[in-house]
Write an enzyme that holds these catalytic residues in place. Structure first.
Site: not given
Ligand code: ACO
Ligand code: ZN
Length: 310
Positions: A165, A199
């Site tokens: 996760c 995962e």
């Molecule tokens: N809308 C559109 N694009 C987004 C968004 C959003 N809300 N959030 C992130 N992105 C894009 C960013 O633009 C970036 O892309 P780019 O670099 O090409 O512009 C990319 O995603 C990564 O952005 P970061 O700022 O590095 O990521 P962030 O710190 O926001 O974390 C994460 C991403 C971990 C998925 C976060 O959204 C989160 O914690 N979400 C909730 C939990 C989740 O869904 N986790 C993943 C589950 S899958 C697994 O656990 C294996």
């Protein structure tokens, strides 16, 4: 009733109606107030409160601010438990990673899972944290090491998963920390001399972040390839890409396909980097200010299969 501390709680169809309804209004933690997105199995006496209060260092939950204040007087933590395996001073921040063993620091690991579940809908929440390591990213200042996000990783994964996760806490999202967590997970895989993959299933935001990380990493590698002796076009196999990035072959291929870069020609895969792709890459790269510095990683892989359970 407090959540059971062994076994697992899987979110199956039968439980859908009860488990999917968001049950916590607000979480106050350090200087943040955070609105949960999804259900999380905090004890039932907490869920009727307008806000629950978390110690930002040990993640213990309290019903009231008074209860948290009395906890804070006793709590000795100023950073996550476990080993600090990475620290680097960036222009705007000093960041660290801590490695926490789910068996040795059970209470912290369980509290972290409860908090994470508030933002993860599609994942199974395991209360048995023993088989996992948790890598917690912190922003550091004079008051302590403040949690920004984390990923968990199985000590032994039969499917080569290198992340179970992953989460960036909402106040820190969209600042590049998700990609930093992902980059760190691949640095660990490189040190293990293994390719890894997250995962499944991935959430929509998870897939977006991984796609972006994979694209940048693979493009960076391709762009820096040297031409052959007679200025022939550089050559690389999919396996070599996987080997040098620790990104699994399937993810390499799906990334190249999604970027529309791969063509099959006379029995070979040909990658064609257009001017447009190169320009997009430059733009993406400029945005990415914080990167993992492998020199600052103080970590060597452990062979968990050789260790006893206790
Ligand atoms: N809308 C559109 N694009 C987004 C968004 C959003 N809300 N959030 C992130 N992105 C894009 C960013 O633009 C970036 O892309 P780019 O670099 O090409 O512009 C990319 O995603 C990564 O952005 P970061 O700022 O590095 O990521 P962030 O710190 O926001 O974390 C994460 C991403 C971990 C998925 C976060 O959204 C989160 O914690 N979400 C909730 C939990 C989740 O869904 N986790 C993943 C589950 S899958 C697994 O656990 C294996
Ligand atoms: Zn505490």
């Amino acid at each position: 009733m407090a959540p059971s501390t062994s076994g697992s709680l899987s979110i199956n169809n039968h439980d859908d109606a009860i488990t999917r309804i968001k049950n916590i209004e607000m979480i106050e933690m350090g200087r943040h107030r955070i609105k949960p997105w999804y259900f999380s199995p905090y004890p039932s006496e907490l869920v009727d409160e307008p806000c629950i209060f978390l110690c930002e260092f040990c993640l213990k939950y309290c019903k009231s601010r008074t209860c948290l204040k009395s906890h804070n007087r006793k709590c000795l933590f100023k950073y996550p438990p476990g080993n600090e395996v990475y620290r680097k001073k960036y222009s705007s921040q000093t960041l660290s990673f801590f490695e926490i063993d789910g068996r040795k620091n059970k209470s912290y690991s369980q509290n972290l899972c409860l908090l994470a579940k508030c933002f993860l809908d599609h994942k199974t929440l395991y209360y048995d944290t023993d088989p996992f390591l948790f890598y917690v990213l912190t922003e550091n200042d004079d008051h302590g090491f403040h949690i920004v996000g984390y990923f968990s990783k199985e000590k032994e994964s039969s499917e080569d998963y290198n992340v179970a996760c992953i989460l960036t806490l909402p106040p820190y999202q969209r600042k590049g920390y998700g990609k930093l967590l992902i980059e760190f997970s691949y640095e660990l895989s490189k040190a293990e001399l293994k390719a890894g993959s997250p995962e499944k299933p991935l959430s929509d935001l998870g897939l977006l972040s991984y796609r972006s990380y994979w694209s940048e990493t693979i493009l960076e590698l391709l762009i820096n390839l040297k031409p052959g002796e007679n200025h022939e076009k550089p050559q690389i196999t999919i396996s070599e890409v996987a080997e040098s990035t620790s990104i699994k072959r399937d993810d390499v291929v799906s990334t190249l396909q999604s970027l529309n870069l791969i063509n099959y020609y006379k029995g070979q895969y040909i990658i064609n980097l257009t001017e447009e792709t190169l320009n997009n890459f430059e733009k993406m790269n400029e945005k990415r200010k914080i990167r993992i510095d492998p020199k600052e990683l103080k970590w060597t892989p452990k062979d968990w299969s050789k260790r006893g359970k206790w």
